[in-house]
Design a protein around this motif. Sequence first.
Motif, PDB file in Angstrom:
ATOM      1  N   PHE A  59      20.725 -52.223  -5.899  1.00  0.00           N
ATOM      2  CA  PHE A  59      20.062 -51.562  -4.777  1.00  0.00           C
ATOM      3  C   PHE A  59      18.619 -52.043  -4.659  1.00  0.00           C
ATOM      4  CE2 PHE A  59      17.747 -47.881  -2.930  1.00  0.00           C
ATOM      5  CZ  PHE A  59      18.409 -47.812  -1.714  1.00  0.00           C
ATOM      6  N   PHE A  60      18.247 -52.493  -3.456  1.00  0.00           N
ATOM      7  CA  PHE A  60      16.927 -53.079  -3.225  1.00  0.00           C
ATOM      8  C   PHE A  60      16.208 -52.391  -2.079  1.00  0.00           C
ATOM      9  CE2 PHE A  60      19.577 -56.376  -5.043  1.00  0.00           C
ATOM     10  CZ  PHE A  60      18.747 -56.990  -5.979  1.00  0.00           C
ATOM     11  N   GLU A  61      14.906 -52.197  -2.256  1.00  0.00           N
ATOM     12  CA  GLU A  61      14.034 -51.827  -1.147  1.00  0.00           C
ATOM     13  C   GLU A  61      13.387 -53.114  -0.633  1.00  0.00           C
ATOM     14  OE1 GLU A  61      11.440 -48.478  -1.859  1.00  0.00           O
ATOM     15  OE2 GLU A  61      12.739 -47.789  -3.498  1.00  0.00           O
ATOM     16  N   LEU A  62      13.418 -53.287   0.687  1.00  0.00           N
ATOM     17  CA  LEU A  62      13.012 -54.553   1.297  1.00  0.00           C
ATOM     18  C   LEU A  62      12.105 -54.309   2.493  1.00  0.00           C
ATOM     19  CD1 LEU A  62      16.665 -55.945   1.601  1.00  0.00           C
ATOM     20  CD2 LEU A  62      15.079 -56.468  -0.278  1.00  0.00           C
ATOM     21  N   THR A  63      11.379 -55.347   2.890  1.00  0.00           N
ATOM     22  CA  THR A  63      10.757 -55.372   4.213  1.00  0.00           C
ATOM     23  C   THR A  63      11.147 -56.682   4.881  1.00  0.00           C
ATOM     24  OG1 THR A  63       8.687 -56.372   3.414  1.00  0.00           O
ATOM     25  CG2 THR A  63       8.781 -53.951   3.525  1.00  0.00           C
ATOM     26  N   PHE A  64      11.233 -56.656   6.196  1.00  0.00           N
ATOM     27  CA  PHE A  64      11.645 -57.817   6.972  1.00  0.00           C
ATOM     28  C   PHE A  64      10.681 -57.986   8.136  1.00  0.00           C
ATOM     29  CE2 PHE A  64      14.719 -59.725  10.168  1.00  0.00           C
ATOM     30  CZ  PHE A  64      14.765 -60.973   9.552  1.00  0.00           C
ATOM     31  N   THR A  65      10.168 -59.180   8.317  1.00  0.00           N
ATOM     32  CA  THR A  65       9.207 -59.450   9.384  1.00  0.00           C
ATOM     33  C   THR A  65       9.918 -59.479  10.737  1.00  0.00           C
ATOM     34  OG1 THR A  65       7.832 -60.748   7.868  1.00  0.00           O
ATOM     35  CG2 THR A  65       7.450 -61.037  10.235  1.00  0.00           C
ATOM     36  N   GLN A  66       9.491 -58.610  11.632  1.00  0.00           N
ATOM     37  CA  GLN A  66      10.065 -58.524  12.973  1.00  0.00           C
ATOM     38  C   GLN A  66       8.978 -58.747  14.021  1.00  0.00           C
ATOM     39  OE1 GLN A  66      13.177 -58.320  13.717  1.00  0.00           O
ATOM     40  NE2 GLN A  66      14.290 -56.730  12.588  1.00  0.00           N
ATOM     41  N   PRO A  67       9.338 -59.328  15.168  1.00  0.00           N
ATOM     42  CA  PRO A  67       8.380 -59.393  16.278  1.00  0.00           C
ATOM     43  C   PRO A  67       8.046 -57.992  16.776  1.00  0.00           C
ATOM     44  CG  PRO A  67      10.245 -60.882  16.640  1.00  0.00           C
ATOM     45  CD  PRO A  67      10.617 -59.983  15.497  1.00  0.00           C
ATOM     46  N   ALA A  68       6.781 -57.746  17.059  1.00  0.00           N
ATOM     47  CA  ALA A  68       6.418 -56.464  17.639  1.00  0.00           C
ATOM     48  C   ALA A  68       7.078 -56.293  18.998  1.00  0.00           C
ATOM     49  CB  ALA A  68       4.899 -56.351  17.767  1.00  0.00           C
ATOM     50  N   PRO A  73       7.030 -63.291  21.635  1.00  0.00           N
ATOM     51  CA  PRO A  73       6.843 -63.664  20.225  1.00  0.00           C
ATOM     52  C   PRO A  73       5.383 -63.780  19.808  1.00  0.00           C
ATOM     53  CG  PRO A  73       8.534 -65.016  21.253  1.00  0.00           C
ATOM     54  CD  PRO A  73       7.874 -64.267  22.356  1.00  0.00           C
ATOM     55  N   ASP A  74       4.487 -63.977  20.796  1.00  0.00           N
ATOM     56  CA  ASP A  74       3.064 -64.126  20.479  1.00  0.00           C
ATOM     57  C   ASP A  74       2.344 -62.793  20.339  1.00  0.00           C
ATOM     58  OD1 ASP A  74       3.321 -63.450  23.146  1.00  0.00           O
ATOM     59  OD2 ASP A  74       1.654 -64.719  23.825  1.00  0.00           O
ATOM     60  N   ALA A  75       3.089 -61.674  20.470  1.00  0.00           N
ATOM     61  CA  ALA A  75       2.457 -60.354  20.451  1.00  0.00           C
ATOM     62  C   ALA A  75       2.306 -59.790  19.047  1.00  0.00           C
ATOM     63  CB  ALA A  75       3.264 -59.379  21.311  1.00  0.00           C
ATOM     64  N   GLY A  76       2.538 -60.632  18.030  1.00  0.00           N
ATOM     65  CA  GLY A  76       2.359 -60.189  16.658  1.00  0.00           C
ATOM     66  C   GLY A  76       3.664 -59.748  16.016  1.00  0.00           C
ATOM     67  N   THR A  77       3.575 -59.349  14.776  1.00  0.00           N
ATOM     68  CA  THR A  77       4.746 -58.945  13.996  1.00  0.00           C
ATOM     69  C   THR A  77       4.447 -57.647  13.257  1.00  0.00           C
ATOM     70  OG1 THR A  77       4.063 -60.212  12.049  1.00  0.00           O
ATOM     71  CG2 THR A  77       5.463 -61.345  13.669  1.00  0.00           C
ATOM     72  N   PHE A  78       5.492 -57.070  12.691  1.00  0.00           N
ATOM     73  CA  PHE A  78       5.328 -55.919  11.820  1.00  0.00           C
ATOM     74  C   PHE A  78       6.387 -55.985  10.734  1.00  0.00           C
ATOM     75  CE2 PHE A  78       8.654 -54.496  14.614  1.00  0.00           C
ATOM     76  CZ  PHE A  78       9.379 -53.544  13.915  1.00  0.00           C
ATOM     77  N   GLN A 140       6.950 -51.662  23.348  1.00  0.00           N
ATOM     78  CA  GLN A 140       7.584 -51.944  22.059  1.00  0.00           C
ATOM     79  C   GLN A 140       8.619 -50.914  21.627  1.00  0.00           C
ATOM     80  OE1 GLN A 140       4.163 -52.156  19.505  1.00  0.00           O
ATOM     81  NE2 GLN A 140       3.460 -54.118  20.332  1.00  0.00           N
ATOM     82  N   LEU A 141       8.502 -49.662  22.088  1.00  0.00           N
ATOM     83  CA  LEU A 141       9.434 -48.625  21.649  1.00  0.00           C
ATOM     84  C   LEU A 141      10.469 -48.362  22.739  1.00  0.00           C
ATOM     85  CD1 LEU A 141      10.379 -46.703  19.513  1.00  0.00           C
ATOM     86  CD2 LEU A 141       8.703 -45.021  20.327  1.00  0.00           C
ATOM     87  N   THR A 142      11.465 -49.238  22.801  1.00  0.00           N
ATOM     88  CA  THR A 142      12.566 -49.083  23.749  1.00  0.00           C
ATOM     89  C   THR A 142      13.880 -49.258  23.002  1.00  0.00           C
ATOM     90  OG1 THR A 142      12.742 -51.439  24.325  1.00  0.00           O
ATOM     91  CG2 THR A 142      11.123 -50.119  25.557  1.00  0.00           C
ATOM     92  N   ILE A 143      14.959 -48.814  23.611  1.00  0.00           N
ATOM     93  CA  ILE A 143      16.256 -48.961  22.949  1.00  0.00           C
ATOM     94  C   ILE A 143      16.628 -50.433  22.815  1.00  0.00           C
ATOM     95  CG2 ILE A 143      17.076 -46.673  23.592  1.00  0.00           C
ATOM     96  CD1 ILE A 143      18.721 -48.013  25.824  1.00  0.00           C
ATOM     97  N   TRP A 144      16.198 -51.285  23.755  1.00  0.00           N
ATOM     98  CA  TRP A 144      16.514 -52.708  23.642  1.00  0.00           C
ATOM     99  C   TRP A 144      15.749 -53.352  22.491  1.00  0.00           C
ATOM    100  CZ3 TRP A 144      13.794 -57.275  23.705  1.00  0.00           C
ATOM    101  CH2 TRP A 144      14.581 -58.430  23.703  1.00  0.00           C
ATOM    102  N   GLN A 145      14.470 -53.019  22.347  1.00  0.00           N
ATOM    103  CA  GLN A 145      13.677 -53.594  21.262  1.00  0.00           C
ATOM    104  C   GLN A 145      14.275 -53.220  19.903  1.00  0.00           C
ATOM    105  OE1 GLN A 145      11.268 -55.745  21.544  1.00  0.00           O
ATOM    106  NE2 GLN A 145      10.056 -55.360  23.399  1.00  0.00           N
ATOM    107  N   ALA A 146      14.714 -51.965  19.745  1.00  0.00           N
ATOM    108  CA  ALA A 146      15.314 -51.531  18.485  1.00  0.00           C
ATOM    109  C   ALA A 146      16.637 -52.248  18.250  1.00  0.00           C
ATOM    110  CB  ALA A 146      15.521 -50.022  18.497  1.00  0.00           C
ATOM    111  N   ALA A 147      17.422 -52.448  19.311  1.00  0.00           N
ATOM    112  CA  ALA A 147      18.678 -53.194  19.180  1.00  0.00           C
ATOM    113  C   ALA A 147      18.409 -54.628  18.773  1.00  0.00           C
ATOM    114  CB  ALA A 147      19.454 -53.143  20.489  1.00  0.00           C
TER     115      ALA A 147
END
Length: 471
Positions: A59-68, A73-78, A140-147
């Motif tokens: 079992f691992f805790e992870l982080t994954f770089t996603q586009p904001a 794509p130029d709007a940064g990452t989180f 950034q907080l839309t159902i499409w962005q989360a999908a």
Amino acid sequence: MRKLAKACSISLLSLATIAGLAPAAQAAEPGGGDIKVALQQIPGLTIVKEDPAPAGFRFFELTFTQPADHRRPDAGTFQQRFTLLHRDFAAPTVAFTSGYNVSTTPNRSEPTQIVNGNQLSMEYRYFLPSRPEPANWSQQLTIWQAAADEHRAVQAFKAIYPGKWLATGGSKGGMTATYFRRFFPDDVDGTIPYVAPNEVVRNGSYNRFLARVGNDPACRDNLKALQRDALKRRDELGAVAAKDAAKKGYTFSIVGSADESLEIAVIDSYFAFWQYQTQAQCAAVPKPGAPADQVYAWFEQVESLNTYADQELSPYVPYYYQAAVQLNAPEAYDSYLRDLLRYPGADAPRTFIPKDVKVPPFQPFAMADIDLWVKAHGSQFLFIYGANDPWGAEPFELGYGSRDSYRYFVAGGNHGSRISQLPADQAATATAAVRRWAGLPPTPTGPRFQSNTAGFPLFDADLTLTDHPRL
């Protein structure tokens, strides 16, 4: 108010091997068979730490770089939080989300148990700490962005898990799994949403459901009588709530006051009772005039009168924002309380969003699009609902375009309903479908593909519904 994944090269195993149907020679596994080494080869993935896990799992805790913003794509990452429960590179993999935060406990969703698979669990964007900085809520907080987050994650992890994939989640997580499938229909081989509301339009469906929920009118009447009694005694109960709030350091700047929090909680308590309790618990409902401490203790079990304190509410602001902009929300069930209300109309998503977060107009076509797509294209879906769960008042419907899909209601079930609670014939059909989508035979063959429950807690609502008491 009700609340509701790389770039290492591997050879694919044959489907027969993955399904446990043939003992084919196995190709070299990723990372030389070491999951930690394989994970280190995935671009953008960071292993935060490895935690203890039951025998046979890691079992691992992870982080994954996603586009904001996946469209810019130029709007940064989180950094988006994930956990991975690894069992076998050849096993099916389940993409799981609660729709809220990610649990860091190595539990398994019911589909993961059914297929004895790996489980990739992901935190929904904007639930801390998985939030871009600076935040741009409307873009950034839309159902499409989360999908799109889920899409990138699944595609990345397919490099080490080449077998069948399923998506699942409960409540808002079930909604999330459905939206993921709508926008990226080929990413997974089956989708199992639990207790997922389909709030296309406010048409009174929730209030009609609540007016006749269960089969005991006396239970409904007793709940309503307690609500009226609580509002008549709001000063007395408010004093008990204030003492508790002071002890916990609670403040009420988002909703406006402790009194408004109390009133909304009382309104919501009827919905909350049916969401998480069973009709058998009607006998424990206090009678009007019961001692204030007894009444307060009952509300603590069902819907705390301090539910909307800033410290309780703040973690769920992203949900309320989505409810106000795209997801929609049930109307308040309060007509029989109107003469006692000081804040009529306050039980709505915008009440629970801080004033410094700008909320755009509601987008009525977002849910209509999902609803129509499920009816026209929703194949390999299994929807599970509870017959007494208010969130099933507007369930997803299978339509003319649905193929190999199912929808079941657990008799007397609440918001924790699951496949194992269905009648035996329905549970067998549902389980066989999940295993078939995962490339497995209807029943396990061989120890490698039999379910192992040792060291795991039984499946319960805590895994699917790691959220606010209301969704």
